[in-house]
Design an enzyme around this catalytic site. Structure first.
Site, short mmCIF file in Angstrom:
data_model
loop_
_atom_site.label_atom_id
_atom_site.label_comp_id
_atom_site.label_asym_id
_atom_site.label_seq_id
_atom_site.Cartn_x
_atom_site.Cartn_y
_atom_site.Cartn_z
N LYS A 170 0.84 -1.19 0.00
CA LYS A 170 0.00 0.00 0.00
C LYS A 170 0.89 1.25 0.00
CE LYS A 170 -0.56 1.12 4.86
NZ LYS A 170 -0.09 2.51 4.89
N HIS A 200 -0.99 -5.77 5.55
CA HIS A 200 -0.47 -6.62 6.63
C HIS A 200 -1.47 -6.78 7.77
CE1 HIS A 200 0.68 -2.64 8.37
NE2 HIS A 200 0.51 -3.26 9.51
N LYS A 204 -2.75 -10.55 10.33
CA LYS A 204 -2.69 -10.71 11.77
C LYS A 204 -3.64 -11.83 12.23
CE LYS A 204 -1.32 -5.92 12.61
NZ LYS A 204 -0.01 -6.22 13.17
N HIS A 262 -6.44 -0.39 5.80
CA HIS A 262 -6.46 -1.30 6.94
C HIS A 262 -7.84 -1.41 7.60
CE1 HIS A 262 -2.26 -1.58 6.45
NE2 HIS A 262 -1.90 -0.54 7.15
#
Length: 510
Positions: A170, A200, A204, A262
Site C-alpha cells: 500500500k 499486513h 494478523k 487497513h
C-alpha cells in the site's frame, strides 16, 4: 538442507503440509529499504527456520547500492539478528538460507537492470531448480510500482516456464482515479489473478480469527445483525509520532494511510455475509460486497460524521514531545491530519442503521488495535446496576499488541441484594495455545508463494474503499481546519467525542 532433517513420524509433523510449498525465487525491489530489513527478511528467515520453504527457495535483492552476493548476505543477516523479535539465528539454518540469497544492483529506470535480473534468474533456476516460478515484491515508493512492472514486462520477465506473481505494498493509489490507473498499468504485464495487493493487517492472527470466531461457532452469528448489535467501534491507535517519516506522512495522512485500507478491510471482514465455502473467491466476494454497501457521504454528512485531527506539542511522562508541525520534514503550516474518525453506515439487510465508528491516529494515549462490538442492553432493567457503566454486553477482539478476545457482561455482585456489575471473560492467544503466532508477513508471504490470495486485496475492493473515502477527502480538502486540535498523548480531538455523543455513544478507552 532443511528438508533432510529426520522426522520420526512424518504424519505427526505439524509442518508436514506447510513444507510442500513450491520451489521459487522472490525478487525484492527495494532490498536495502526498511521494509525489507525490518519485516521481509526476518519473516522469510523464520519460514526457513520453521521448515516451511522448499529446499531450492531463493531471494534476489534489487537496489541501486553496489553490493556482491556475499555483501548482501551479510547485511541481511544483520537485519535478521536485529529485527527478529523471537528467533535467534541458527547457524545451520542460516547457512542453507544464505546460499539462496543473491543481489543485482541497478536503477529501476535502467533497462539493463532487468536484463541482468533475467540472467540472474536463469542462473538461479539452473542452480536451485526453481521451475521458473518467481514472485516480484515491490518494497519501494508507490511512484515506482508502474515503472518496475513495465521494466519486468519489457524484459520478458512477466512470463516464464513457471508462474509469475507481483506483490504490491500500500498505498494503492491516492484516490479512485489513480488506483484505477495503477491497476491498468500493472495489468499490462500481470493479470489481476497474479497481482497480490498486500495489507499486513489482514495477516494478523486476530483478524483471521474473526472468520473462525463468527463462522466456526453457532453462538454469536445469530446475534451478528442490527437486531442485537447497537454499534461497532474499530480502533487503530498509535502512541508514537511519525518517527522520521514526516515527509511521507505529510502526503498521506491518517485517512488515506489507515482508514482507506487497513480499517475498512477489517470492517469488511467483521461485517461481511457468510460465504458458501472458505475459498479465496468466496471470501473476497463477500468482503467486496460489504465495501460496496457502505453508504457514500454527502458534503453535509461528511461534516456530521467525520473528524480530522492533528497532534500538537505536549509533555508526556516528563518529556517534551513535538507536535506534528515540529516534526522533521513537515511543513510548519501543514494541514495534514494525523487523526481521523469516521462514522460509516452499511446499507444492507443485516446492518441498516447500525453505526460503524472507525478511528485512527498518531500520538494517542495508547498503542492499540481492536474491534469493539456493543450489543443492545436488556429491554427492561430488573436489577440495580452500577450507574453510568456502559462496558457490559460488549465483545472485544484485540488485534494488537496483545491478541485475544474479551466478552463483558453483567453479573450479580457478592452479598445481599441484586446489584449487577460488569465482569469479563478473556481469551489470550499466547497463554491459551502456548505457542508462537506467526507474524503477519510470514502468513502473507507464505500465501503468496502457494498462490492463496484470500487475505489479499482485490482491485474491486480497492475501488470500493476509495469510493467511500473520496467524498471525505474532497470535503476535507475544502475545509480550513483549526490544527493542531489535540495534544500528543491524549485520545484525540474533543469533536470525535461529540460525534458519538450525538447518537448517545462514547468512545471506548482501551
Amino acid at each position: 538442507m532443511l528438508d533432510s532433517m529426520p522426522i520420526e513420524n512424518p504424519f505427526q509433523d505439524p509442518l508436514r503440509f506447510e513444507r510442500q510449498t513450491p520451489e521459487c525465487v522472490i525478487v525484492i525491489f527495494g532490498a536495502n529499504g526498511d521494509l525489507t530489513k525490518r519485516k521481509l527478511l526476518p519473516a522469510l528467515y523464520r519460514l526457513a527456520f520453521d521448515r516451511r520453504l522448499a529446499a531450492g527457495f531463493a531471494i534476489v535483492g534489487i537496489s541501486r547500492t553496489p553490493l556482491s552476493d556475499d555483501d548482501f548476505r551479510g547485511k541481511m543477516r544483520a537485519s535478521v539478528e536485529q529485527f527478529s523479535e523471537d528467533t535467534k539465528v541458527d547457524e545451520d539454518v542460516w547457512a542453507a538460507f544464505a546460499r539462496g540469497l543473491y543481489y543485482v544492483a541497478g536503477d529501476i529506470g535502467d533497462a539493463g537492470l532487468y536484463q541482468r535480473l533475467g540472467e540472474k534468474l536463469k542462473q538461479i533456476e539452473s542452480e536451485r531448480h526453481t521451475g521458473g516460478n518467481a514472485l516480484f515484491y515491490l518494497a519501494t515508493q508507490p511512484s515506482q510500482y508502474a515503472p518496475i512492472a513495465h521494466g519486468i514486462g519489457a524484459a520478458g520477465l512477466g512470463k516464464g516456464s513457471g508462474w509469475r506473481r507481483l506483490v504490491v505494498e500500500k498505498p494503492f493509489g491516492h484516490d479512485l482515479a489513480s488506483a484505477r490507473e495503477l491497476s491498468d498499468r500493472l495489468h499490462e504485464v500481470f493479470d489481476e489473478a497474479a497481482v497480490y495487493r498486500i495489507d499486513h493487517y489482514l495477516g494478523k492472527e486476530t483478524v483471521q480469527n474473526i472468520l473462525a470466531f463468527r463462522f466456526g461457532n453457532g453462538i454469536f452469528e445469530p446475534l451478528w445483525n442490527r437486531r442485537y448489535v447497537n454499534h461497532v467501534q474499530i480502533t487503530g491507535a498509535e502512541s508514537i509520532g511519525v518517527e522520521g517519516r514526516g515527509a511521507y506522512y505529510q502526503e498521506a495522512g491518517a485517512l488515506d494511510d489507515m482508514i482507506q485500507n487497513h480499517l475498512l478491510q477489517v470492517m469488511a471482514t467483521i461485517a461481511m455475509e457468510p460465504c458458501a465455502s472458505f475459498g479465496a473467491t468466496s471470501v473476497r466476494d463477500e468482503r467486496s460486497k460489504l465495501l460496496r454497501s457502505i453508504r457514500p457521504m454527502t458534503p453535509e454528512e461528511v461534516r456530521q460524521n467525520t473528524v480530522a485531527g492533528q497532534y500538537g506539542p505536549a509533555s508526556i511522562g516528563g518529556k517534551d514531545v513535538p507536535g506534528f508541525r515540529q516534526e522533521e520534514g513537515v511543513d510548519p503550516n501543514s494541514r495534514t491530519g494525523t487523526y481521523a474518525a469516521v462514522t460509516f453506515f452499511v446499507d444492507n439487510w443485516r446492518w441498516a442503521g447500525v453505526p460503524f465508528y472507525l478511528r485512527t491516529g498518531k500520538r494517542l494515549a495508547k498503542r492499540v488495535s481492536e474491534i469493539a462490538i456493543q450489543f443492545n442492553t436488556a429491554p427492561l432493567h430488573l436489577f440495580n446496576q452500577d450507574s453510568g457503566d456502559t462496558s457490559a454486553n460488549l465483545l472485544i477482539l484485540r488485534i494488537q499488541p496483545e491478541e485475544g478476545i474479551s466478552l463483558k457482561f453483567l453479573s450479580k455482585r457478592p452479598g445481599s441484594g441484586m446489584t449487577l456489575r460488569p465482569v469479563s471473560m478473556d481469551f489470550n492467544y499466547g497463554s491459551s495455545f502456548g505457542e508462537r503466532s506467526p507474524s503477519a508477513y510470514e502468513t502473507l508471504l507464505l500465501d503468496a508463494i502457494v498462490g492463496d490470495p484470500t487475505l489479499y486485496t482485490r482491485q474491486d475492493m480497492v475501488e470500493a474503499s476509495w469510493s467511500v473515502v473520496e467524498p471525505i477527502q474532497n470535503a476535507w480538502r475544502e475545509a480550513t481546519p483549526a490544527f493542531p486540535n489535540y495534544a500528543a498523548g491524549s485520545w484525540g480531538p474533543s469533536a470525535a467525542e461529540e460525534m458519538l455523543a450525538r447518537r448517545g455513544h462514547v468512545w471506548r478507552k482501551p
